[in-house]
Scaffold this motif. Structure first.
Motif, PDB file in Angstrom:
ATOM      1  N   LEU A 192       4.458  10.319  38.523  1.00  0.00           N
ATOM      2  CA  LEU A 192       5.200  11.566  38.299  1.00  0.00           C
ATOM      3  C   LEU A 192       4.582  12.725  39.070  1.00  0.00           C
ATOM      4  CD1 LEU A 192       5.907  11.318  34.460  1.00  0.00           C
ATOM      5  CD2 LEU A 192       7.640  11.399  36.266  1.00  0.00           C
ATOM      6  N   LEU A 193       3.258  12.756  39.151  1.00  0.00           N
ATOM      7  CA  LEU A 193       2.589  13.829  39.880  1.00  0.00           C
ATOM      8  C   LEU A 193       2.931  13.775  41.361  1.00  0.00           C
ATOM      9  CD1 LEU A 193      -1.004  13.669  38.297  1.00  0.00           C
ATOM     10  CD2 LEU A 193       0.980  14.981  37.522  1.00  0.00           C
ATOM     11  N   TYR A 194       2.904  12.570  41.911  1.00  0.00           N
ATOM     12  CA  TYR A 194       3.137  12.415  43.342  1.00  0.00           C
ATOM     13  C   TYR A 194       4.622  12.294  43.675  1.00  0.00           C
ATOM     14  CZ  TYR A 194       3.046  10.380  48.036  1.00  0.00           C
ATOM     15  OH  TYR A 194       3.263  10.121  49.368  1.00  0.00           O
ATOM     16  N   GLY A 195       5.362  11.584  42.856  1.00  0.00           N
ATOM     17  CA  GLY A 195       6.764  11.332  43.168  1.00  0.00           C
ATOM     18  C   GLY A 195       7.688  12.480  42.856  1.00  0.00           C
ATOM     19  N   CYS A 196       7.293  13.347  41.898  1.00  0.00           N
ATOM     20  CA  CYS A 196       8.162  14.460  41.497  1.00  0.00           C
ATOM     21  C   CYS A 196       7.498  15.819  41.671  1.00  0.00           C
ATOM     22  CB  CYS A 196       8.590  14.291  40.035  1.00  0.00           C
ATOM     23  SG  CYS A 196       9.489  12.757  39.717  1.00  0.00           S
ATOM     24  N   GLY A 197       6.227  15.831  42.057  1.00  0.00           N
ATOM     25  CA  GLY A 197       5.530  17.090  42.266  1.00  0.00           C
ATOM     26  C   GLY A 197       5.262  17.859  40.989  1.00  0.00           C
ATOM     27  N   LEU A 198       5.129  17.157  39.866  1.00  0.00           N
ATOM     28  CA  LEU A 198       4.885  17.839  38.591  1.00  0.00           C
ATOM     29  C   LEU A 198       3.426  18.263  38.459  1.00  0.00           C
ATOM     30  CD1 LEU A 198       6.847  15.674  35.984  1.00  0.00           C
ATOM     31  CD2 LEU A 198       7.678  17.544  37.433  1.00  0.00           C
ATOM     32  N   ARG A 199       3.199  19.341  37.741  1.00  0.00           N
ATOM     33  CA  ARG A 199       1.850  19.664  37.289  1.00  0.00           C
ATOM     34  C   ARG A 199       1.488  18.651  36.205  1.00  0.00           C
ATOM     35  NH1 ARG A 199       4.631  24.662  37.501  1.00  0.00           N
ATOM     36  NH2 ARG A 199       3.761  26.119  39.048  1.00  0.00           N
ATOM     37  N   ILE A 200       0.190  18.418  36.009  1.00  0.00           N
ATOM     38  CA  ILE A 200      -0.206  17.425  35.014  1.00  0.00           C
ATOM     39  C   ILE A 200       0.230  17.859  33.621  1.00  0.00           C
ATOM     40  CG2 ILE A 200      -2.528  18.386  34.687  1.00  0.00           C
ATOM     41  CD1 ILE A 200      -3.479  15.432  34.397  1.00  0.00           C
ATOM     42  N   SER A 201       0.205  19.159  33.345  1.00  0.00           N
ATOM     43  CA  SER A 201       0.649  19.640  32.028  1.00  0.00           C
ATOM     44  C   SER A 201       2.135  19.382  31.832  1.00  0.00           C
ATOM     45  CB  SER A 201       0.346  21.130  31.880  1.00  0.00           C
ATOM     46  OG  SER A 201       1.015  21.877  32.887  1.00  0.00           O
ATOM     47  N   GLU A 202       2.908  19.449  32.914  1.00  0.00           N
ATOM     48  CA  GLU A 202       4.342  19.202  32.826  1.00  0.00           C
ATOM     49  C   GLU A 202       4.629  17.728  32.587  1.00  0.00           C
ATOM     50  OE1 GLU A 202       5.536  22.864  35.874  1.00  0.00           O
ATOM     51  OE2 GLU A 202       5.478  20.776  36.582  1.00  0.00           O
ATOM     52  N   ALA A 203       3.882  16.861  33.267  1.00  0.00           N
ATOM     53  CA  ALA A 203       4.067  15.420  33.077  1.00  0.00           C
ATOM     54  C   ALA A 203       3.688  15.011  31.657  1.00  0.00           C
ATOM     55  CB  ALA A 203       3.244  14.637  34.088  1.00  0.00           C
ATOM     56  N   LEU A 204       2.559  15.536  31.177  1.00  0.00           N
ATOM     57  CA  LEU A 204       2.089  15.158  29.841  1.00  0.00           C
ATOM     58  C   LEU A 204       2.895  15.838  28.739  1.00  0.00           C
ATOM     59  CD1 LEU A 204      -1.791  15.070  30.292  1.00  0.00           C
ATOM     60  CD2 LEU A 204      -0.091  13.292  30.696  1.00  0.00           C
TER      61      LEU A 204
ATOM     62  N   LEU B  40       6.228  15.804  28.641  1.00  0.00           N
ATOM     63  CA  LEU B  40       7.527  15.151  28.467  1.00  0.00           C
ATOM     64  C   LEU B  40       7.643  14.571  27.060  1.00  0.00           C
ATOM     65  CD1 LEU B  40       7.891  13.276  31.895  1.00  0.00           C
ATOM     66  CD2 LEU B  40       8.973  15.431  31.191  1.00  0.00           C
ATOM     67  N   ILE B  41       8.820  14.695  26.476  1.00  0.00           N
ATOM     68  CA  ILE B  41       9.059  14.221  25.110  1.00  0.00           C
ATOM     69  C   ILE B  41      10.165  13.165  25.122  1.00  0.00           C
ATOM     70  CG2 ILE B  41       8.278  16.380  24.065  1.00  0.00           C
ATOM     71  CD1 ILE B  41      11.208  17.205  23.802  1.00  0.00           C
ATOM     72  N   PRO B  42      10.385  12.462  23.997  1.00  0.00           N
ATOM     73  CA  PRO B  42      11.411  11.413  23.961  1.00  0.00           C
ATOM     74  C   PRO B  42      12.796  11.869  24.404  1.00  0.00           C
ATOM     75  CG  PRO B  42       9.987  11.190  22.059  1.00  0.00           C
ATOM     76  CD  PRO B  42       9.562  12.440  22.762  1.00  0.00           C
ATOM     77  N   ALA B  43      13.117  13.149  24.192  1.00  0.00           N
ATOM     78  CA  ALA B  43      14.432  13.648  24.623  1.00  0.00           C
ATOM     79  C   ALA B  43      14.590  13.633  26.137  1.00  0.00           C
ATOM     80  CB  ALA B  43      14.649  15.066  24.094  1.00  0.00           C
ATOM     81  N   ASP B  44      13.464  13.559  26.864  1.00  0.00           N
ATOM     82  CA  ASP B  44      13.507  13.560  28.325  1.00  0.00           C
ATOM     83  C   ASP B  44      13.714  12.170  28.922  1.00  0.00           C
ATOM     84  OD1 ASP B  44      12.998  16.361  28.579  1.00  0.00           O
ATOM     85  OD2 ASP B  44      10.877  15.986  28.163  1.00  0.00           O
ATOM     86  N   VAL B  45      13.604  11.126  28.096  1.00  0.00           N
ATOM     87  CA  VAL B  45      13.722   9.757  28.611  1.00  0.00           C
ATOM     88  C   VAL B  45      14.923   9.051  27.977  1.00  0.00           C
ATOM     89  CG1 VAL B  45      11.269   9.551  29.106  1.00  0.00           C
ATOM     90  CG2 VAL B  45      12.079   8.954  26.822  1.00  0.00           C
TER      91      VAL B  45
END
Length: 319
Positions: free
Chosen positions: A152-164, A166-171
């Motif tokens: 997610l960090l490399y493929g979507c350019g997310l900050r680590i706080s943004e990746a961590l 994510l909640i069930p509503a996002d998947v």
């Protein structure tokens, strides 16, 4: 110790920053820590609780004494500059509210420090990092978790706080993910198939229930996964790969931007994907040369268009 009036003023200022500036909780905590450290120093320096009156009479010499004390404690110039910025912001707000002259504080010069330029990984090194992080875990589900986060960090350019965060509503991850970044700024991020596959593999392997109000990425005992865990995993992986210490989680985000730009991506679009307010920040991320930055700036600026130029003939064209 600070006076009740000063404590109340500090609380009001933090509320102001939180409400009007949209400051993140971590930023608010940092502001509070910086201001309390400064006020506690002044309390000790003057051997008495600092209320609104004494604080309004702080001199340039007092500011120099505080900064010298911080440096003697081993506080780095970068950290001291951040603390001074918080102190100035608070004083500017307090002076408007209480009606005193804040020049002594606002005129204090920030210590100089060398800005650290981001160092993106090479394409093959970024791919090797994703493959190698999963080899550091003793359990398959943790291996899948670590690979999903780094992807997610490399493929979507997310900050680590943004990746961590994510909640069930996002998947399952949609084709475009809505991210709330720094300062509450919202942006849309395309999700590449590799990221979706990696997250799905983790979700299938994770032994912990996905509670609606909990993040999807979990620690080994089922609690929220913290950035430090990913930092350690990547540190082990980079040692195994022989990569420099700059190969951090944040470097994967830098790599995303740089590799996208090198593949023909538009700098302005990359700015939006990263959630940067300034194009110059994106320039630093991608180490793009000034000529290329100015080309984008010229194309986007109103003065670059003939109609705008005719309406403002006295304004010279950009170089």
């Amino acid at each position: 110790m600070i006076s009740p009036a000063m404590s109340s003023a500090l609380g009001d200022w933090l509320d102001h920053k939180r409400a009007l500036n949209g400051a993140a909780s971590n930023t608010i905590t940092a502001y509070q820590t910086d201001l309390l450290g400064f006020l506690n120093f002044m309390t000790s320096y003057y051997s008495g609780a600092q209320g609104l009156g004494p604080i309004s009479r702080i001199t340039v010499s007092d500011m120099r004494a505080w900064m010298a004390s911080e440096r003697s404690r081993g506080v780095a110039a970068r950290s001291l500059a951040r603390s001074l910025s918080a102190v100035k912001s608070f004083y500017r707000w307090l002076a408007d509210r209480e009606g005193f002259e804040p020049t002594a504080v606002l005129s204090t010069r920030s210590p100089k420090f060398q800005k650290k330029l981001p160092r993106p990984l090479a394409v093959d090194a970024a791919r090797a990092m994703i493959d190698t992080v999963q080899l550091q875990a003793g359990e398959p589900w943790i291996a899948a978790r670590d690979m999903a986060v780094v992807t997610l960090l490399y493929g979507c350019g997310l900050r680590i706080s943004e990746a961590l965060g994510l909640i069930p509503a996002d998947v399952p991850l949609p084709a475009t993910l809505r991210i709330i970044g720094k300062g509450g700024k919202e942006r849309l991020v395309p999700v590449i198939p590799a990221a979706r596959t990696a997250v799905n593999a983790y979700l299938e392997a994770c032994p912990h229930p996905m509670d609606a109000d909990q993040p999807i990425f979990r620690g080994s005992r089922g609690g929220p996964l913290y950035p430090r865990a990913i930092q350690i995993v990547m540190a082990n992986a980079r040692m195994q790969l022989g990569l420099p210490a700059t190969a951090t989680p944040h470097a994967m985000r830098h790599s995303f931007a740089t590799h996208l730009l090198n593949a023909g991506g538009d700098l302005r679009s990359i700015q939006e994907l990263l959630g940067h307010a300034s194009l110059s920040t994106t320039q630093a991320y991608t180490a793009v040369d000034t000529a290329r930055l100015m080309k984008v700036y010229d194309a986007a600026h109103p003065r670059a268009h003939p109609r705008a130029a005719r309406q403002s003939p006295t304004i010279p064209d950009l170089p």
